[in-house]
Write an enzyme that holds these catalytic residues in place. Structure first.
Site, PDB file in Angstrom:
ATOM      1  N   CYS A   2       0.850  -1.206   0.000  1.00  0.00           N
ATOM      2  CA  CYS A   2       0.000   0.000   0.000  1.00  0.00           C
ATOM      3  C   CYS A   2       0.881   1.251   0.000  1.00  0.00           C
ATOM      4  CB  CYS A   2      -0.935   0.084   1.186  1.00  0.00           C
ATOM      5  SG  CYS A   2      -2.060  -1.289   1.345  1.00  0.00           S
ATOM      6  N   ARG A  27       4.130  -0.323  -4.648  1.00  0.00           N
ATOM      7  CA  ARG A  27       3.830  -0.822  -3.299  1.00  0.00           C
ATOM      8  C   ARG A  27       2.549  -1.646  -3.248  1.00  0.00           C
ATOM      9  NH1 ARG A  27       6.727   1.731   0.586  1.00  0.00           N
ATOM     10  NH2 ARG A  27       5.178   1.186   2.139  1.00  0.00           N
ATOM     11  N   TRP A  75      -2.578  -2.892  -1.582  1.00  0.00           N
ATOM     12  CA  TRP A  75      -2.207  -4.307  -1.684  1.00  0.00           C
ATOM     13  C   TRP A  75      -3.029  -4.986  -0.600  1.00  0.00           C
ATOM     14  CZ3 TRP A  75      -0.149  -8.215   1.316  1.00  0.00           C
ATOM     15  CH2 TRP A  75       0.401  -9.309   0.633  1.00  0.00           C
ATOM     16  N   ASN A 101      -1.762   2.331   5.550  1.00  0.00           N
ATOM     17  CA  ASN A 101      -0.831   1.286   5.105  1.00  0.00           C
ATOM     18  C   ASN A 101      -0.409   0.510   6.349  1.00  0.00           C
ATOM     19  OD1 ASN A 101       2.703   1.433   4.351  1.00  0.00           O
ATOM     20  ND2 ASN A 101       1.331  -0.263   4.060  1.00  0.00           N
ATOM     21  N   GLY A 102      -0.736  -0.780   6.386  1.00  0.00           N
ATOM     22  CA  GLY A 102      -0.358  -1.581   7.560  1.00  0.00           C
ATOM     23  C   GLY A 102      -1.476  -2.547   7.915  1.00  0.00           C
ATOM     24  N   GLU A 487      17.868 -17.568  -6.862  1.00  0.00           N
ATOM     25  CA  GLU A 487      17.477 -16.215  -7.254  1.00  0.00           C
ATOM     26  C   GLU A 487      16.950 -16.205  -8.699  1.00  0.00           C
ATOM     27  OE1 GLU A 487      16.757 -13.571  -5.928  1.00  0.00           O
ATOM     28  OE2 GLU A 487      16.995 -12.022  -7.453  1.00  0.00           O
ATOM     29  N   LYS A 491      13.194 -15.063  -9.791  1.00  0.00           N
ATOM     30  CA  LYS A 491      12.913 -14.032 -10.804  1.00  0.00           C
ATOM     31  C   LYS A 491      11.877 -14.549 -11.795  1.00  0.00           C
ATOM     32  CE  LYS A 491      14.035 -11.232  -9.307  1.00  0.00           C
ATOM     33  NZ  LYS A 491      14.609 -11.057  -8.040  1.00  0.00           N
ATOM     34  N   GLU A 494       8.371 -14.870 -10.182  1.00  0.00           N
ATOM     35  CA  GLU A 494       7.768 -13.571  -9.875  1.00  0.00           C
ATOM     36  C   GLU A 494       7.137 -12.917 -11.091  1.00  0.00           C
ATOM     37  OE1 GLU A 494      10.145 -11.132  -6.500  1.00  0.00           O
ATOM     38  OE2 GLU A 494      11.388 -11.699  -8.192  1.00  0.00           O
ATOM     39  N   HIS A 510      18.497 -36.536  -5.730  1.00  0.00           N
ATOM     40  CA  HIS A 510      17.668 -36.967  -4.588  1.00  0.00           C
ATOM     41  C   HIS A 510      16.213 -36.543  -4.765  1.00  0.00           C
ATOM     42  CE1 HIS A 510      21.250 -38.262  -2.565  1.00  0.00           C
ATOM     43  NE2 HIS A 510      21.792 -37.071  -2.745  1.00  0.00           N
ATOM     44  N   LYS A 609       6.416  -4.386  -3.705  1.00  0.00           N
ATOM     45  CA  LYS A 609       7.853  -4.180  -3.563  1.00  0.00           C
ATOM     46  C   LYS A 609       8.266  -4.048  -2.105  1.00  0.00           C
ATOM     47  CE  LYS A 609      11.780  -2.832  -5.616  1.00  0.00           C
ATOM     48  NZ  LYS A 609      12.377  -4.101  -5.984  1.00  0.00           N
TER      49      LYS A 609
HETATM   50  C1  G6P Z   1       9.261  -8.414  -1.631  1.00  0.00           C
HETATM   51  C2  G6P Z   1       9.852  -7.982  -2.953  1.00  0.00           C
HETATM   52  C3  G6P Z   1      11.174  -8.717  -3.184  1.00  0.00           C
HETATM   53  C4  G6P Z   1      12.112  -8.481  -2.025  1.00  0.00           C
HETATM   54  C5  G6P Z   1      11.477  -8.862  -0.684  1.00  0.00           C
HETATM   55  C6  G6P Z   1      12.318  -8.377   0.484  1.00  0.00           C
HETATM   56  O1  G6P Z   1       8.848  -9.736  -1.702  1.00  0.00           O
HETATM   57  O2  G6P Z   1       8.946  -8.247  -4.019  1.00  0.00           O
HETATM   58  O3  G6P Z   1      11.764  -8.231  -4.384  1.00  0.00           O
HETATM   59  O4  G6P Z   1      13.269  -9.238  -2.208  1.00  0.00           O
HETATM   60  O5  G6P Z   1      10.194  -8.232  -0.557  1.00  0.00           O
HETATM   61  O6  G6P Z   1      12.324  -6.983   0.461  1.00  0.00           O
HETATM   62  P1  G6P Z   1      13.458  -6.074   1.101  1.00  0.00           P
HETATM   63  O7  G6P Z   1      13.011  -4.673   0.796  1.00  0.00           O
HETATM   64  O8  G6P Z   1      13.461  -6.363   2.566  1.00  0.00           O
HETATM   65  O9  G6P Z   1      14.732  -6.414   0.441  1.00  0.00           O
END
Ligand code: G6P
Length: 614
Positions: A2, A27, A75, A101-102, A487, A491, A494, A510, A609
């Site tokens: 949010c 956000r 969100w 937001n929260g 990672e 990606k 996501e 395994h 984000k």
């Molecule tokens: C969310 C974002 C990710 C990020 C994670 C941790 O899931 O979409 O891209 O890695 O939060 O966020 P931070 O700001 O703590 O790195």
């Protein structure tokens, strides 16, 4: 999680609020809304399901007059994303409007109490409870809005950044925060408020970061006033913003994610500037120098983070154990904070967070701090909550990362953590001066080497088209490149919604090997170092089962290249630095597959984000 924005001044609020919402859309983007008090004193709220553009279309023929307003992009937590649950929310009398937001954890108890006083609820949100509570408090105590907000918040358990409008007072906005970010911009006879500075930067560079449990009163033609929930007056501390507008634009790239991938040679140079000296013979990290003894005497290092930042932490575990010979544990913040961990006074806890606001990481730090551990954070957003509660730290300085899938923040985190590992190792004497110097010199070459990897973008884009059919992917790596495999898989998940798993290559036999067929693309990160020969055997096992191999190999490699269906090369470097190169093709691969599939690369479904809820 949010985004909130507000304006009070002499200009029309609506265009400022809408532009601010676009900046904060990273956000959350499942619904959006705006509240404005017009010149006749009417409080109008407009809301729409979907992105900010939907709100603009909805409000196009409405009265958007007014020089005071608040707005929100959501969100969803409590209540599905629809128009009713979108913010702002009216109070019962429709005299107050709130954005939030929260999460209000005790909303149910509060709601039951308010219902007994005759309050009715239109939405399924926890936020509506808050605005009703403020109205109830204001009416039953005859307090002004600021004091009613302060008193109501004293009954609230949870996290919030809020802003409230009162149609009976079109000259003021009250805002408050606990656990969620809130920044105030101070212009010439006008105020802005937002979840971060991006909606503010084009109007003023003077900002005040609001602290936890602080309530701020923004009254036209007056100075801002801050009071804590326990009634202590605070003097606003005005800071200068370093952000520039061009950092918030796509600058000709089709997506922020691609721009951010391409920025990496420069952002890593920025991350190293002033830390790695020009002749590449030394690293000076002030956060380490100032707390040298804490690091050198640490019996253990605990790294805590979420998502991509957690992957950076895993890479750091390899580097810190190798160079500093100190035991390292890497923890998901959400697990760490709830599992009654053993934390000692001589532990160093390193928190990694791009946003500096991730709720679980913040809570993990607070837990470790309460046990006396030393907290060092690696963050990107200057002035965010995590660096503010840490004992020391290191900013990554990559500028705003707007694509929801993290790219340039990840590589900068790895660089910062590697520099820290080298500083500890050198000072402890657990690595030789020659080895230290060699790695520092190699580190200085990384930005140019990333440019060489980026030069293969077109090829990656071409063969990415071949894989859009896939429902599943496996990513394999070993040692320093096992976290890179995870990672790469993250990606792809996501942004393309293809299921992908990152696995240590040797563990494939395994379990995951059962999945391999000619339908299954397997991405293998196989630079020529460490366990190269072992990974060659793993690739043979995949080929024997007709899997399709995309390999990341060192320039000049012939063995894996001959076995792979597609090979992407990275320049030779020290093993500990290979993740900085090998992750680049994986970022590009995920990006191009998502683009060909027509996915919303910068704002993938269900993600946000900055995750300020647990
Ligand atoms: C969310 C974002 C990710 C990020 C994670 C941790 O899931 O979409 O891209 O890695 O939060 O966020 P931070 O700001 O703590 O790195």
């Amino acid at each position: 999680m949010c985004g909130i924005v507000g304006y009070i001044g002499k200009r029309k609020a609506y265009p400022i609020l809408i532009k601010g919402l676009h900046r904060l859309e990273y956000r959350g983007y499942d619904s959006a809304g705006v509240a404005l008090i017009n010149s006749q004193g009417q409080l109008n709220i407009y809301k729409a399901k979907g992105k900010v553009a939907e709100l603009e279309a909805f409000a196009a023929d409405k009265d958007t007059d007014g020089c005071i307003g608040i707005a929100h992009t959501r969100w969803a937590t409590h209540g599905e994303p629809n128009q009713v649950n979108a913010h702002p929310h009216y109070s019962e009398s429709e005299e107050l409007a709130i954005i939030h937001n929260g999460i209000i954890e005790n909303y149910d108890v509060l709601k039951q109490g308010l219902m007994q006083h005759g309050y009715t609820f239109r939405s399924d949100t926890d936020t509506e409870v808050l605005v009703q509570l403020i109205e109830y408090t204001k009416r039953s105590t005859h307090l002004n809005l600021r004091d009613a907000v302060q008193q109501a918040l004293n009954q609230v358990v949870g996290a919030y950044a809020i802003a409230v409008l009162d149609k009976n007072n079109p000259d003021a906005i009250v805002a408050a925060r606990k656990g969620s970010p809130l920044v105030i911009g101070i212009g010439d006879g006008e105020f802005f408020l937002a979840s971060d500075a991006t909606p503010i930067v084009e109007y003023t560079d003077r900002v005040v970061y609001i602290g936890d449990e602080e309530v701020v009163w923004l009254q036209r033609d007056c100075d801002p006033e801050i009071v804590t929930l326990s009634n202590v007056q605070k003097t606003p501390e005005i800071k200068r913003l370093e952000l520039t507008l061009s950092q918030l634009e796509k600058c000709g790239y089709p997506h922020f994610m691609l721009k951010e991938i391409y920025e990496q040679p420069r952002t890593l140079t920025d991350s190293m500037r002033g830390r790695v000296n020009v002749d590449l013979s030394n690293i000076a990290l002030s956060g380490f120098i100032d707390n040298r003894e804490r690091f050198l005497s640490a019996k253990r290092i605990i790294i805590t983070a979420c998502g991509t930042s957690w992957h950076a932490g895993l890479i750091a575990m390899y580097a810190m154990e190798e160079f500093a010979r100190v035991p390292v544990e890497v923890e998901y913040s959400s697990e760490f904070r709830y599992r009654k961990p053993v934390i000692n006074k001589d532990d160093v806890v390193i928190a990694i967070s791009q946003s500096g606001e991730t709720a679980d990481t913040l809570a993990a730090i607070q837990l470790a701090k309460s046990k006396g551990a030393f907290i060092f954070s690696i963050c990107n957003v200057v002035g965010a909550s995590i660096p503010r509660v840490s004992d020391s730290g290191c900013y990554t300085h990559v500028g705003p990362e707007i694509g929801v899938a993290s790219t340039k923040a990840f590589t900068a985190q790895v660089v910062a953590l590697t520099m820290l590992a080298l500083c500890i190792g050198r000072e402890k004497g657990t690595m030789s001066r020659e080895q230290y110097l060699h790695i520092v010199r190699e580190l200085g070459q990384i930005p140019d080497k990333i440019e060489r990897v980026l030069g293969q973008n077109k090829r990656i884009a071409d063969f990415a088209k071949t894989f859009t059919y896939a429902q599943n992917f496996i990513y394999l790596g070993r040692g320093y490149n096992f976290p890179v495999a995870m990672e790469g898989a993250l990606k792809l998940k996501e942004i393309s919604y293809i299921h992908a798993e990152g696995y240590p290559a040797a563990e494939m036999k395994h379990g995951p090997i059962a999945l391999i067929s000619q339908e299954m693309p397997v991405v293998v990160v196989a630079p020529r170092c460490g366990t190269y020969d072992k990974i060659v055997s793993n690739i043979q096992e995949i080929k024997a089962r007709k899997g399709r191999v995309i390999a990341v190999v060192t320039e000049g490699d012939t063995q894996v290249t001959a076995m792979a269906d597609y090979a992407i090369t990275i320049p030779e470097t020290e093993e500990c630095l290979t993740p900085l190169l090998s992750v680049i093709p994986l970022q590009l691969l995920a990006y191009h597959i998502a683009v060909v599939k027509g996915c919303d690369v910068d704002q993938p479904r269900n993600l946000a984000k900055s995750v300020t809820v647990e």
